[in-house]
Motif scaffolding. Structure first.
Motif, PDB file in Angstrom:
ATOM      1  N   VAL A 468      27.030  18.399  47.586  1.00  0.00           N
ATOM      2  CA  VAL A 468      28.537  18.929  47.197  1.00  0.00           C
ATOM      3  C   VAL A 468      28.838  17.269  46.971  1.00  0.00           C
ATOM      4  N   GLU A 469      29.603  17.050  45.734  1.00  0.00           N
ATOM      5  CA  GLU A 469      30.089  15.723  45.178  1.00  0.00           C
ATOM      6  C   GLU A 469      31.466  15.980  45.568  1.00  0.00           C
ATOM      7  N   THR A 470      32.240  14.802  46.423  1.00  0.00           N
ATOM      8  CA  THR A 470      33.654  14.895  46.651  1.00  0.00           C
ATOM      9  C   THR A 470      34.397  13.866  45.957  1.00  0.00           C
ATOM     10  N   ASP A 471      35.581  14.304  46.132  1.00  0.00           N
ATOM     11  CA  ASP A 471      36.746  13.278  45.610  1.00  0.00           C
ATOM     12  C   ASP A 471      38.120  13.611  46.383  1.00  0.00           C
ATOM     13  N   PHE A 472      38.281  12.903  47.418  1.00  0.00           N
ATOM     14  CA  PHE A 472      39.111  13.044  48.367  1.00  0.00           C
ATOM     15  C   PHE A 472      40.470  11.981  48.400  1.00  0.00           C
ATOM     16  N   ARG A 473      41.331  12.409  48.078  1.00  0.00           N
ATOM     17  CA  ARG A 473      42.594  11.405  48.228  1.00  0.00           C
ATOM     18  C   ARG A 473      43.738  12.180  49.117  1.00  0.00           C
ATOM     19  N   LEU A 474      43.729  11.817  50.198  1.00  0.00           N
ATOM     20  CA  LEU A 474      44.823  12.382  51.117  1.00  0.00           C
ATOM     21  C   LEU A 474      45.484  11.366  51.834  1.00  0.00           C
ATOM     22  N   SER A 475      46.652  11.736  52.125  1.00  0.00           N
ATOM     23  CA  SER A 475      47.521  10.861  53.388  1.00  0.00           C
ATOM     24  C   SER A 475      47.416  11.975  54.386  1.00  0.00           C
ATOM     25  N   GLU A 476      47.046  11.688  55.459  1.00  0.00           N
ATOM     26  CA  GLU A 476      47.041  12.618  56.747  1.00  0.00           C
ATOM     27  C   GLU A 476      48.452  13.002  57.162  1.00  0.00           C
ATOM     28  N   GLU A 477      49.331  12.228  56.974  1.00  0.00           N
ATOM     29  CA  GLU A 477      50.660  12.238  57.544  1.00  0.00           C
ATOM     30  C   GLU A 477      51.440  13.120  56.531  1.00  0.00           C
ATOM     31  N   THR A 478      51.034  13.335  55.530  1.00  0.00           N
ATOM     32  CA  THR A 478      51.836  14.008  54.321  1.00  0.00           C
ATOM     33  C   THR A 478      51.315  15.619  54.371  1.00  0.00           C
ATOM     34  N   VAL A 479      50.139  15.966  55.001  1.00  0.00           N
ATOM     35  CA  VAL A 479      49.970  17.140  54.809  1.00  0.00           C
ATOM     36  C   VAL A 479      50.098  18.061  56.052  1.00  0.00           C
ATOM     37  N   PRO A 480      50.747  18.855  56.124  1.00  0.00           N
ATOM     38  CA  PRO A 480      51.081  19.736  57.537  1.00  0.00           C
ATOM     39  C   PRO A 480      49.735  20.274  58.027  1.00  0.00           C
ATOM     40  N   GLN A 481      49.686  20.478  59.464  1.00  0.00           N
ATOM     41  CA  GLN A 481      48.591  21.000  59.791  1.00  0.00           C
ATOM     42  C   GLN A 481      48.239  22.536  59.484  1.00  0.00           C
ATOM     43  N   GLU A 482      49.142  23.370  59.234  1.00  0.00           N
ATOM     44  CA  GLU A 482      48.905  24.714  58.780  1.00  0.00           C
ATOM     45  C   GLU A 482      48.290  24.495  57.597  1.00  0.00           C
ATOM     46  N   ILE A 483      48.691  23.699  56.618  1.00  0.00           N
ATOM     47  CA  ILE A 483      48.173  23.531  55.253  1.00  0.00           C
ATOM     48  C   ILE A 483      46.743  23.130  55.670  1.00  0.00           C
ATOM     49  N   CYS A 484      46.626  21.942  56.269  1.00  0.00           N
ATOM     50  CA  CYS A 484      44.991  21.732  56.644  1.00  0.00           C
ATOM     51  C   CYS A 484      44.197  22.665  57.151  1.00  0.00           C
ATOM     52  N   ASP A 485      44.618  23.709  57.974  1.00  0.00           N
ATOM     53  CA  ASP A 485      43.903  24.743  58.493  1.00  0.00           C
ATOM     54  C   ASP A 485      43.364  25.691  57.400  1.00  0.00           C
ATOM     55  N   ASN A 486      44.391  25.998  56.529  1.00  0.00           N
ATOM     56  CA  ASN A 486      44.039  26.909  55.597  1.00  0.00           C
ATOM     57  C   ASN A 486      43.338  26.295  54.245  1.00  0.00           C
ATOM     58  N   VAL A 487      43.520  25.100  53.991  1.00  0.00           N
ATOM     59  CA  VAL A 487      42.560  24.519  52.901  1.00  0.00           C
ATOM     60  C   VAL A 487      41.137  24.500  53.457  1.00  0.00           C
ATOM     61  N   TYR A 488      41.026  24.058  54.582  1.00  0.00           N
ATOM     62  CA  TYR A 488      39.591  23.965  55.331  1.00  0.00           C
ATOM     63  C   TYR A 488      39.046  25.437  55.010  1.00  0.00           C
ATOM     64  N   ARG A 489      39.717  26.464  55.539  1.00  0.00           N
ATOM     65  CA  ARG A 489      39.276  27.613  55.523  1.00  0.00           C
ATOM     66  C   ARG A 489      38.703  28.347  53.805  1.00  0.00           C
ATOM     67  N   ILE A 490      39.854  27.876  53.037  1.00  0.00           N
ATOM     68  CA  ILE A 490      39.441  28.222  51.762  1.00  0.00           C
ATOM     69  C   ILE A 490      38.257  27.419  51.036  1.00  0.00           C
ATOM     70  N   ILE A 491      37.794  26.220  51.532  1.00  0.00           N
ATOM     71  CA  ILE A 491      36.962  25.258  51.183  1.00  0.00           C
ATOM     72  C   ILE A 491      35.696  26.029  51.573  1.00  0.00           C
ATOM     73  N   GLN A 492      35.730  26.377  52.951  1.00  0.00           N
ATOM     74  CA  GLN A 492      34.576  27.053  53.456  1.00  0.00           C
ATOM     75  C   GLN A 492      34.153  28.413  52.792  1.00  0.00           C
ATOM     76  N   GLU A 493      35.122  29.338  52.407  1.00  0.00           N
ATOM     77  CA  GLU A 493      34.905  30.322  51.743  1.00  0.00           C
ATOM     78  C   GLU A 493      34.263  30.238  50.159  1.00  0.00           C
ATOM     79  N   ALA A 494      34.943  29.182  49.458  1.00  0.00           N
ATOM     80  CA  ALA A 494      34.633  28.833  48.083  1.00  0.00           C
ATOM     81  C   ALA A 494      33.084  28.388  48.139  1.00  0.00           C
ATOM     82  N   LEU A 495      32.923  27.424  49.233  1.00  0.00           N
ATOM     83  CA  LEU A 495      31.225  27.071  49.238  1.00  0.00           C
ATOM     84  C   LEU A 495      30.341  28.220  49.790  1.00  0.00           C
ATOM     85  N   THR A 496      30.919  28.954  50.291  1.00  0.00           N
ATOM     86  CA  THR A 496      30.076  30.225  50.834  1.00  0.00           C
ATOM     87  C   THR A 496      29.635  30.915  49.648  1.00  0.00           C
ATOM     88  N   ASN A 497      30.668  31.281  48.704  1.00  0.00           N
ATOM     89  CA  ASN A 497      30.586  31.933  47.649  1.00  0.00           C
ATOM     90  C   ASN A 497      29.413  31.245  46.532  1.00  0.00           C
TER      91      ASN A 497
END
Length: 583
Positions: A468-497
Motif C-alpha cells: 500500500v502506497e500512502t500519502d498522508f497529510r493530516l493535522s491531528e488537532e483539526t480532525v475530530p476523534q469521531e471522524i478519525c474512528d470512522n475514517v479508520y474503519r472505512i480504510i479497513q473495509e476498502a482495503l479488505t475489498n
C-alpha cells in the motif's frame, strides 16, 4: 457506488427535467401556435374587409366627384348655348365684342374652364377665350385656328340638336402637338342655333383636368398608389408612375391591361366590383350609373374606369404587424412558461428523488441493521470461541499448575510449576490484548489516526501480500476523534475489498486534511467491477453510511479490467452524528 448527493439537486437543463418539461410545454406551444394562426387569419380577413370598404368608398367618392363635375359642366354648356345674345350674333354677326367679354368674365368666374370656343359649321374658330394663371384673355382674330380636322369637331357635328358631346379625357393639343407641360383636358361641346333655329356653329368648353385629378387624389390619399384612371382600352390616364400616364397619346407605353391582366379581365367587362389577387385588392367602377339620361350619356361618353388599388404589402401590413407583435408576445409567454415549468418540474423531480432516496435509505438502514446484528453475533461467537477454546484452556492450565504447585513438597518442583503458570499467564495477556485490539485499536486513541493506520497497514501487508502506497497529510488537532474512528474503519473495509476482490499487488491511499475538508482516496488497478451490480454489499453500504453520518459525500468509480477508486469528502466543521461503532 454513486454519489447520491448529486442526485438530490439535478441541473435545471438536465435531460430528466427537460423530458418532463416537454410533456407540458409542447402542448402549450401547440395551442399558442394554433391561436396565433387563427388570430392572424382573422386579422387578415378583418383587414381585407376594412380595405374593401375603404376602396369602395374611395371609388364612390371619385365617381360622385366626376358626376358632379359633369352635371355642372352640362348645365353651364346649355346655359351658354341658349343665350339670346349668342343666337342674335349667329343670326346677324353683330355683338361679337360683347359676347367675347361675356365669355371672358364667365371663364374668370368659373375656374374649371381653361378655354371657351365658338366655332362655325366649317370648323373655324370665331371666338376663343384662353385662361392661364387665373386670367382669361380674348384671342385676337389672327390667332384663331381651324379645328375641322380634330376628331371631336366631327363628332359634335353629328350630334342630335339637344345632344351634348363629351370627349375622352386626354392631353390638350396645340398646333397639332401635345402641349408641354402636359395639360389634361376634357372637352364638352354642343350645337348652337340662330334665332331661326338654324344650326350655325359649335360651342366647346375645355375643362381643366388637373383640378379634377387633384380632387380625386384627396379621396384616395389614404390608400397608397390607389388613384388609377384608365380608359376603355386599358391605357392609363393617371397611373402609379408618370411614364405610365397618357400613353395612348404617344402610342407607346405599358397599359393597365399589361400590368394587371387578371384585374383588367374583370374591370373591362363589369360595371363595378372588387378582385383580390397576388398583386393586391382592386376596387373598380365605370361612370355608367346616373338617373339623368343626359348625364348618363355624358358619363358613358367619357369612358373612364375608376380603380382603387391596394398593393399586397399594404393590404397585409397591419395583420403582418399584428402577427409580429403576437409572435413576440407568444414567444415571451412561452419563455416565461418554459422557465416556470422547468423550475416546477425540477422541484417535482427533486421531491421524487428525495422520496426515492429516503426509501433507499430506509432499505439500506434495514440491510445495515440486519448485517450489523449478524456481524455482532458473529463477533460474539468468535470472542466466545476464543475465550472458551483458547483462553479457557490456558486458565484451566494455570489453575491445574497452581493446584499442583500448592501440593508439591519439593521446592524445585513447586518453582517449576509456578514458572509454567506465570508463562501461561503471559500468553493469556497476549490473547486478551489481541482480542481487545481487534475490537478497537488502542493506538488510535493513544497516538492518533496516522499512527493507527501505519500500524494497521504493516499488519495488512504482512497478512495479504498487498503493498500500500500512502500519502498522508493530516493535522491531528483539526480532525475530530469521531471522524478519525470512522475514517479508520472505512480504510479497513476498502482495503479488505482490495485484498478479497481486486486481485492486485498494489493499492494507493491518499488522505489530506485542508481548508476544513478531509479528502480520502483509495485506489487500485485490479480487476474492477460494475458498480451498478454491487448494490446491497454490506462493505460498500457500510462505507456509504459512515460517509453520510459524517455529513460527507462518497463516490465509487470502477470498470471491469480498469481498477477501482473510492473518493470521500468529509467536512471538518460539521458536527458528526454519534453512532455505535460498526465493525
Amino acid at each position: 457506488m454513486k454519489d447520491h448527493k448529486l442526485e438530490d439537486n439535478p441541473r435545471l437543463l438536465s435531460s430528466a427535467v427537460i423530458r418532463r418539461t416537454g410533456l407540458y410545454v409542447l402542448p402549450f406551444l401547440g395551442v399558442v401556435i394554433i391561436a396565433v394562426i387563427v388570430l392572424h387569419s382573422t386579422d387578415q380577413d378583418e383587414e381585407l374587409k376594412l380595405w374593401q370598404g375603404r376602396g369602395q368608398r374611395a371609388v364612390n367618392s371619385m365617381q360622385q366627384t366626376i358626376q358632379h363635375e359633369l352635371e355642372t359642366v352640362g348645365s353651364d354648356l346649355r346655359f351658354l348655348a341658349q343665350q339670346a345674345r349668342l343666337r342674335e350674333y349667329l343670326s346677324t354677326n353683330v355683338g361679337q365684342v360683347a359676347l367675347e367679354n361675356e365669355y371672358r368674365l364667365f371663364a374668370e368666374n368659373k375656374r374649371r374652364y381653361s378655354q371657351i370656343r365658338l366655332l362655325g359649321i366649317d370648323g373655324r374658330e370665331r371666338i376663343r377665350i384662353n385662361k392661364g394663371e387665373g386670367q382669361a384673355k380674348i384671342v385676337d382674330e389672327a390667332s384663331l385656328q381651324t379645328k375641322v380636322d380634330r376628331y371631336y369637331i366631327q363628332q359634335i357635328l353629328e350630334l342630335d340638336p339637344n345632344g351634348v358631346y363629351v370627349s375622352p379625357f386626354d392631353l390638350n393639343m396645340e398646333q397639332g402637338a401635345v402641349e408641354n407641360p402636359w395639360r389634361p383636358v376634357i372637352r364638352v361641346g354642343i350645337l348652337v342655333f340662330d334665332t331661326n333655329q338654324q344650326e350655325k356653329g359649335i360651342l366647346v368648353l375645355n375643362i381643366q383636368g388637373q383640378p379634377l385629378l387633384d380632387k380625386l387624389n384627396i379621396f384616395s390619399s389614404h390608400i397608397p398608389d390607389a388613384n388609377i384612371l384608365v380608359n376603355g382600352e386599358g391605357y392609363y390616364l393617371v397611373g402609379p408612375k408618370k411614364d405610365r400616364s397618357w400613353g395612348f397619346m404617344f402610342g407607346a407605353a405599358p397599359t393597365f391591361a399589361e400590368d394587371h391582366p387578371d384585374a383588367w379581365a374583370a374591370v373591362k367587362d363589369s360595371v363595378k366590383g372588387q378582385i383580390v389577387n397576388t398583386q393586391g385588392l382592386f376596387t373598380f367602377s365605370t361612370l355608367g350609373e346616373a338617373e339623368d339620361l343626359d348625364l348618363l350619356q355624358m358619363m358613358r361618353k367619357l369612358d373612364i374606369r375608376l380603380i382603387s388599388l391596394v398593393p399586397t404589402d399594404t393590404l397585409r401590413s397591419q395583420s403582418e404587424q399584428a402577427l409580429v407583435r403576437s409572435t413576440w408576445m407568444s414567444t415571451l409567454s412561452a419563455i416565461i412558461f418554459l422557465v416556470l415549468v422547468l423550475y416546477l418540474q425540477r422541484g417535482a423531480l427533486i421531491r421524487r428523488i428525495h422520496q426515492r432516496n429516503l426509501a433507499d435509505s430506509k432499505n439500506r438502514l434495514r440491510l445495515v441493521s440486519s448485517q450489523l446484528l449478524r456481524s455482532q453475533e458473529a463477533e460474539r461467537r468468535n470472542i466466545a470461541r476464543d475465550l472458551h477454546d483458547e483462553m479457557g484452556q490456558v486458565v484451566t492450565t494455570i489453575s491445574l499448575q497452581m493446584q499442583r504447585a500448592a501440593k508439591a513438597r519439593e521446592t524445585a518442583q513447586k518453582n517449576t510449576l509456578i514458572a509454567q503458570a506465570i508463562s501461561a499467564t503471559d500468553h493469556l495477556l497476549e490473547r486478551v490484548h489481541l482480542i481487545v485490539s481487534r475490537l478497537r485499536p488502542h493506538i488510535l486513541d493513544d497516538f492518533g489516526l496516522e499512527a493507527a493506520l501505519d500500524s494497521y497497514l504493516r499488519d495488512y501487508e504482512a497478512a495479504t501480500n498487498v503493498h500500500v502506497e500512502t500519502d498522508f497529510r493530516l493535522s491531528e488537532e483539526t480532525v475530530p476523534q469521531e471522524i478519525c474512528d470512522n475514517v479508520y474503519r472505512i480504510i479497513q473495509e476498502a482495503l479488505t475489498n482490495v485484498s478479497e476482490h481486486a486481485d492486485t499487488k498494489t493499492a494507493w491511499i491518499q488522505l489530506h486534511a485542508f481548508e476544513r475538508q478531509l479528502k480520502l482516496t483509495v485506489r487500485d488497478e485490479g480487476r474492477g467491477f460494475d458498480p451498478h451490480r454491487a448494490h446491497g454489499r454490506f462493505g460498500l453500504l457500510g462505507i456509504r453510511e459512515r460517509a453520510d453520518l459524517l455529513g460527507g459525500n462518497s463516490a465509487l468509480t470502477s470498470k471491469p479490467g480498469l481498477g477501482t477508486q473510492l473518493s470521500i469528502s468529509i467536512p471538518l466543521s460539521v458536527p458528526v452524528q454519534k453512532t455505535d461503532e460498526v465493525p
